[in-house]
Design an enzyme around this catalytic site. Structure first.
Site, mmCIF file in Angstrom:
data_model
loop_
_atom_site.group_PDB
_atom_site.id
_atom_site.type_symbol
_atom_site.label_atom_id
_atom_site.label_comp_id
_atom_site.label_asym_id
_atom_site.label_seq_id
_atom_site.Cartn_x
_atom_site.Cartn_y
_atom_site.Cartn_z
ATOM 1 C CG ASN A 136 39.543 -23.598 88.078
ATOM 2 O OD1 ASN A 136 40.625 -23.945 88.531
ATOM 3 N ND2 ASN A 136 38.988 -24.196 87.047
ATOM 4 N NE ARG B 39 52.510 -23.718 89.178
ATOM 5 C CZ ARG B 39 52.181 -22.650 89.900
ATOM 6 N NH1 ARG B 39 52.336 -22.686 91.207
ATOM 7 N NH2 ARG B 39 51.684 -21.568 89.322
ATOM 8 N NE ARG C 114 49.811 -14.911 91.446
ATOM 9 C CZ ARG C 114 49.806 -14.359 90.232
ATOM 10 N NH1 ARG C 114 49.279 -14.999 89.225
ATOM 11 N NH2 ARG C 114 50.353 -13.179 90.035
ATOM 12 C CG HIS D 294 56.349 -20.398 82.979
ATOM 13 N ND1 HIS D 294 55.777 -20.832 81.806
ATOM 14 C CD2 HIS D 294 55.576 -20.893 83.974
ATOM 15 C CE1 HIS D 294 54.696 -21.542 82.074
ATOM 16 N NE2 HIS D 294 54.549 -21.599 83.372
ATOM 17 C CE1 TYR E 170 47.047 -30.521 86.307
ATOM 18 C CE2 TYR E 170 48.983 -29.159 85.972
ATOM 19 C CZ TYR E 170 47.854 -29.473 86.701
ATOM 20 O OH TYR E 170 47.549 -28.742 87.812
ATOM 21 N NE ARG F 220 43.471 -25.109 80.556
ATOM 22 C CZ ARG F 220 44.668 -24.900 81.113
ATOM 23 N NH1 ARG F 220 45.640 -25.750 80.921
ATOM 24 N NH2 ARG F 220 44.890 -23.826 81.840
ATOM 25 C CG HIS G 253 49.825 -27.697 81.230
ATOM 26 N ND1 HIS G 253 51.197 -27.797 81.384
ATOM 27 C CD2 HIS G 253 49.469 -26.555 81.849
ATOM 28 C CE1 HIS G 253 51.637 -26.758 82.078
ATOM 29 N NE2 HIS G 253 50.614 -25.987 82.370
#
Length: 705
Positions: free
Chosen positions: A60, A387, A417, A447, A480, A576, A604
């Site tokens: 992270n 993704r 990314r 997205h 997630y 979060r 998430h």
């Protein structure tokens, strides 16, 4: 926020906005990552899982430096008087000062936690060794491996006038040595090849291993023969990775995929933003290195923990069968809203379905796509890809559908990314199978998580639309917490059809009947829904706002939530990560309560609830309440009205708000505090409770079937 930082905040210039109830996004994110480190410190968490949290914290922080520090460094370097941040009043340069103040002690804390965990793991047969710890037999084993596999691929280099200082790729480990030759002092560098494994497992019982850098650093004297080694250290450079296609001149006749390939190569050569080292690095050598890398000393970190901790996940399959090392295995359960013994398409057409990962399996959605790929009545499948897994069943089903003559349109976001190359590869595979691949909108990252299946039946055109809070990724669906909503609502289907038409034309929709689509519809709708609750409060009617999101940074939404608090609206936020809103400020945010949950699974899912009882409006979607999501991305949120689905969302929100184990409560000073549990109050871990519920429901269904 520390007193040191509070002191700095008082020095702010005159601002056009109120920062008394807001905080800096970067420090908020670092606070979240500190919370991840707390999971590594928690002795109630299985020991090896604690080491994984150290690894997560480390990766992270790597990404934080690559993106956020990289971006701020760019801004600070090109603007002598850049505009202050609208939530803290600091310029980019001032934000960097605060970041570096926090990151030094945080890195040291990580080192201590890692050492403590490794000491406890060694007592349970999991031991990371150094050269000095090896037995004579183990040394011979390591030496044989080194001569056979490592030495032939090593490329040591001295740095002098004939051998210039080489480019150090971001994230790659090197061994830096200070050498002496006669009366000359010079540097030597040994890149650690990516072809070598991260560690070498030693023979014998238990899991004993040594990292490759620890093997190689013990061999540098022989590699630099003729020189006297005076000091040696492992180093790692972190470089700015904040690339954007918007930074490049866009030519209409240039293929976007080729442009992204070019940009990915550029990323490897961007400016350094951090130097980490492990070992001995004399002051003058460190200064020399900083000059070559254009770094200040506050961007240099001496570390005790390994500089790259990704190897931790490779250890999982080698662990001894000792209880207490890992979480008990979890298998996502069948959904109670789906009959797994019957086709999914007719069920989706008959009633709404809400899947909750990872408590429930992603299988029903994958089966839906697989059935659509061969269904004679399916005319088209359209989907957005942000993704996906490296090994993706979903991609296989889309390819199969195209090969079966279905009209398959896949919007692949090549700018996701660190997944750019993976998405480029999948885009090529999809095209080869006959899918129509588009790349969305030039200046807006797509997205959204949206899938539309269009069928032609005897009754006419039928739509089955899926809206998700997370990616179409089979791997992360087990890690997630995310929601997947499947509906045959014809109005939502028509909105989705219009959405894909707009995407093909390169423009974002400005109107829709039910879907809230960013950047034109989502944010105004959220602000309007908050205003509706404000009006209710002023009229003395029941009102409430509950939001479960990953991050909150949008200044307009923050101010509107503060206005709701002032009007007397109870506001409950479950955030979060980054949260730039400070609750509990008298006269401004005293009616706002903010929770943050970090547990076994990454929180998430995004849920937005406005109102109570019959007047409640409930949405799930892909967007966080960040300016980048609300104004600079294409996002989709969807209303949920089916009573069974609404009940499930209420249960999730209720458990999150009642969590007193993994939750933390934001206070008015910007700190995260453990909830105070009343005497006799039972512990509530919302993720554990949802796992137990999924098991119980699956067991009941199995008994009755």
């Amino acid at each position: 926020m520390t007193k040191k930082h509070e002191g700095k905040k008082k020095k702010q210039r005159t601002l056009n906005y109120d920062i008394s109830y807001t905080q800096n996004r970067e420090l908020s994110w670092l606070q979240f990552n500190r919370r991840v480190l707390e999971e590594a410190e928690d002795t109630a968490v299985p020991l090896f899982e604690r080491l994984k949290f150290v690894s997560i914290f480390t990766s992270n922080l790597d990404e934080f430096f690559m993106i956020r520090v990289g971006s701020l460094t760019d801004i600070a370097s090109i603007r002598s008087e850049d505009l202050p941040d609208n939530k803290c009043g600091w310029t980019a340069a001032e934000q960097l000062e605060h970041i570096f103040d926090v990151c030094g002690p945080l890195t040291k804390r990580r080192d201590r936690v890692c050492a403590d965990i490794e000491a406890d793991l060694s007592k349970m047969g999991v031991e990371r060794l150094r050269r000095k710890d090896l037995t004579a037999e183990e040394r011979r084993f390591v030496d044989r491996w080194y001569r056979t596999y490592a030495k032939p691929v090593l490329s040591p280099q001295v740095v002098d006038q004939h051998h210039p200082f080489p480019h150090l790729p971001s994230g790659k480990l090197h061994i830096l040595v200070r050498l002496r030759f006669e009366d000359r002092s010079l540097l030597g560098l040994l890149p650690i090849p990516a072809t070598l494994p991260r560690f070498l497992r030693l023979p014998g019982d238990g899991l004993r291993f040594i990292l490759i850098e620890d093997i190689l650093i013990s061999k540098v004297s022989s590699l630099f023969s003729g020189f006297r080694v005076q000091s040696k250290a492992v180093i790692k450079v972190t470089r700015n990775a904040d690339i954007s296609p918007d930074d490049e001149a866009f030519e209409m006749d240039v293929d976007f995929r080729q442009m992204m390939k070019k940009l990915l190569k550029k990323r490897t050569r961007l400016a350094p933003v951090r130097l980490e080292y492990q070992g001995k690095l004399p002051g003058h050598v460190l200064h020399q290195l900083c000059v070559r890398l254009s770094l200040d000393l506050d961007q240099v970190y001496c570390c005790e923990a390994p500089l790259n901790m990704e190897y931790v996940y490779s250890l999982e399959g080698m662990l001894p069968p000792t209880r207490g090392l890992q979480y008990e295995p979890w298998t996502p359960q069948p959904s109670p809203m789906v009959d797994n013994n019957a086709p999914i398409l007719p069920q989706a057409a008959a009633h709404d379905i809400l899947l909750h990962y990872p408590f429930e399996s992603m299988a029903p959605f994958l089966h839906l796509l697989r059935e659509a790929a061969t269904d004679p009545q399916t005319a088209s499948i359209k989907i957005t890809i942000y993704r996906v897994a490296r090994q993706s069943k979903l991609i296989s089903y889309l390819c199969e559908a195209a090969e079966n003559g279905k009209d398959v349109t896949v919007l692949v976001e090549l700018r996701a990314r660190f997944d750019e190359q993976n998405n480029i590869d999948w885009a090529e595979r999809l095209e080869e199978s006959g899918c129509k691949v588009i790349y969305g909108i030039e200046d807006l990252k797509v997205h959204s998580k949206l899938c539309l299946i269009t069928r032609t039946t005897d009754k006419g055109v039928e739509y089955i639309t899926q809206i998700g809070t997370g990616n179409y990724n089979e791997k992360t669906a087990t890690m997630y917490t995310d929601l997947s909503f499947i509906t045959a609502d014809p109005v939502i289907g028509e909105d989705a059809t219009a959405f894909f038409t707009h995407m093909a034309l390169g423009v974002a929709p400005e109107t829709s009947a039910k879907l809230l689509i960013a950047p034109h519809i989502f944010k105004p709708a959220v602000l309007s829904l908050i205003d509706r609750e404000i009006d209710k409060a002023k009229a003395g009617k029941p009102c409430r706002i509950v939001m479960k999101i990953n991050s909150l940074t949008d200044r307009n939404i923050i101010d509107r939530l503060a206005a709701a608090s002032c009007a007397g609206v109870p506001v409950y936020l479950i955030v979060r990560g980054i949260c730039c809103l400070t609750p509990g400020i008298a006269g401004k945010t005293e009616n706002i309560r903010i929770h943050s949950i970090v547990g076994r699974f990454l929180e998430h899912s995004r849920i937005l609830s406005f109102g109570v009882d019959a007047e409640e409006q409930l949405f799930i979607g892909s967007a966080d309440l960040m300016t980048r999501n609300t104004e600079k991305r294409v996002e989709v949120a969807c209303p949920v009205t089916d009573p069974a689905c609404v009940e499930r969302l209420h249960e999730i929100l209720s458990l999150c708000l009642r969590d007193n184990v993994k939750a933390r409560i934001h206070d008015k000073h910007g700190e995260l505090l453990r909830p105070k549990r009343a005497e006799g109050e039972p512990p509530i871990d919302c993720q554990f409770a949802l796992m137990q519920r999924a098991l119980a429901v699956a067991g009941e269904n199995e008994t009755t079937s």
